[in-house]
Scaffold this active site. Structure first.
Site, PDB file in Angstrom:
ATOM      1  N   ASP A   9      -8.739  10.435 -11.499  1.00  0.00           N
ATOM      2  CA  ASP A   9      -9.207  10.044  -9.702  1.00  0.00           C
ATOM      3  C   ASP A   9     -10.482   9.797 -10.645  1.00  0.00           C
ATOM      4  O   ASP A   9     -11.483  10.310 -10.763  1.00  0.00           O
ATOM      5  CB  ASP A   9      -9.578  10.708  -8.925  1.00  0.00           C
ATOM      6  CG  ASP A   9     -10.049  10.610  -7.714  1.00  0.00           C
ATOM      7  OD1 ASP A   9     -10.408   9.944  -7.492  1.00  0.00           O
ATOM      8  OD2 ASP A   9      -9.961  12.243  -6.985  1.00  0.00           O
ATOM      9  N   ILE A  10     -10.960   8.281  -9.774  1.00  0.00           N
ATOM     10  CA  ILE A  10     -11.908   7.202 -10.317  1.00  0.00           C
ATOM     11  C   ILE A  10     -13.489   8.091  -9.461  1.00  0.00           C
ATOM     12  O   ILE A  10     -14.082   7.909  -9.774  1.00  0.00           O
ATOM     13  CB  ILE A  10     -12.045   5.559  -9.502  1.00  0.00           C
ATOM     14  CG1 ILE A  10     -12.767   5.677 -10.992  1.00  0.00           C
ATOM     15  CG2 ILE A  10     -11.937   5.710  -8.790  1.00  0.00           C
ATOM     16  CD1 ILE A  10     -12.356   3.850 -10.959  1.00  0.00           C
ATOM     17  N   ASP A  33     -10.353   2.939  -1.809  1.00  0.00           N
ATOM     18  CA  ASP A  33     -11.918   2.630  -1.085  1.00  0.00           C
ATOM     19  C   ASP A  33     -11.737   3.022  -0.298  1.00  0.00           C
ATOM     20  O   ASP A  33     -12.894   3.953  -0.204  1.00  0.00           O
ATOM     21  CB  ASP A  33     -11.022   0.982  -0.277  1.00  0.00           C
ATOM     22  CG  ASP A  33     -12.474   0.089   0.231  1.00  0.00           C
ATOM     23  OD1 ASP A  33     -13.476   0.952   0.024  1.00  0.00           O
ATOM     24  OD2 ASP A  33     -11.955  -0.282   1.302  1.00  0.00           O
ATOM     25  N   THR A 117      -3.058  -3.823  -7.407  1.00  0.00           N
ATOM     26  CA  THR A 117      -1.392  -2.958  -8.051  1.00  0.00           C
ATOM     27  C   THR A 117      -0.982  -2.017  -6.701  1.00  0.00           C
ATOM     28  O   THR A 117      -0.097  -1.203  -6.455  1.00  0.00           O
ATOM     29  CB  THR A 117      -1.652  -2.312  -9.376  1.00  0.00           C
ATOM     30  OG1 THR A 117      -2.174  -1.503  -9.539  1.00  0.00           O
ATOM     31  CG2 THR A 117      -1.513  -3.710 -10.174  1.00  0.00           C
TER      32      THR A 117
END
Ligand code: ADP
Length: 170
Positions: A9-10, A33, A117
């Site tokens: 998870d960024i 986002d 993507t």
């Protein structure tokens, strides 16, 4: 420069900058986002409101606010419309502009999600090949950015980026 491909998870990456696969309004959305805005707190949206949006393929930088990352680099990727609408070049511009902005701000480590993507439906292997090409091209010139990480949220994405990383430059 080193390119790493990780699953995760960024929003939990404690790096100099994370990239947000944003939309052109920069006012938040779904997917990565939404996750970034939730984790950064309302200060991020307030800051983004002052930026006047961002064109597809361009990039704008904000602080990371409550995120462990120092900066967020927002880039709207192209929406896939069949491949004949400049999608490849626009996705390449996202990587080029994000990496240039990270370098301008002295970032050593930058984490990317798989831009375009998700809900933008860019074909995954094609997107991963463009990411690989642009990250390698950027890394060929010395600069402050020493590590680029692609953070893959699911197994399919992770597998595609691993394939792209193993494929030598054509
Ligand atoms: P786009 O609109 O550019 O297609 P999305 O957010 O819909 O952006 O999807 C881009 C990628 O980000 C997809 O692979 C999606 O699974 C992934 N993603 C969603 N949430 C996260 C997260 N928290 N960390 C990393 N990647 C994420």
């Amino acid at each position: 420069m080193e390119w790493k491909i990780l699953r995760g998870d960024i929003t939990s990456c404690a790096v100099d900058a994370i990239v947000n696969a944003a939309n052109t309004s920069l006012l938040g959305g779904g997917g990565v986002d939404g996750a970034i805005h939730r984790a950064a707190g309302p200060e991020l949206l307030a800051c983004c409101r002052t930026l006047g949006g961002c064109a597809t393929g361009e990039a704008k930088l904000t602080p990371g606010f409550r995120l462990p990352a120092r900066y967020v680099i927002h880039t709207p990727g192209p929406i896939w419309r069949g491949g004949n609408h400049g999608e490849d070049a626009l996705l390449a511009r996202c990587y080029q502009n994000c990496l240039a902005l990270a370098a301008q701000h002295g970032c050593r480590t930058v984490a990317f999600p798989s831009i375009s993507t998700g809900v933008y439906h860019f074909p995954l292997d094609r997107a991963a090949a463009i990411a690989a090409r642009e990250i390698r091209a950027f890394g060929a010139h010395p600069g402050p950015v020493k590590t680029v990480i692609t953070v893959c949220f699911d197994d399919r994405t992770f597998a595609a980026y691993q394939r792209a990383a193993k494929t030598p430059e054509a």
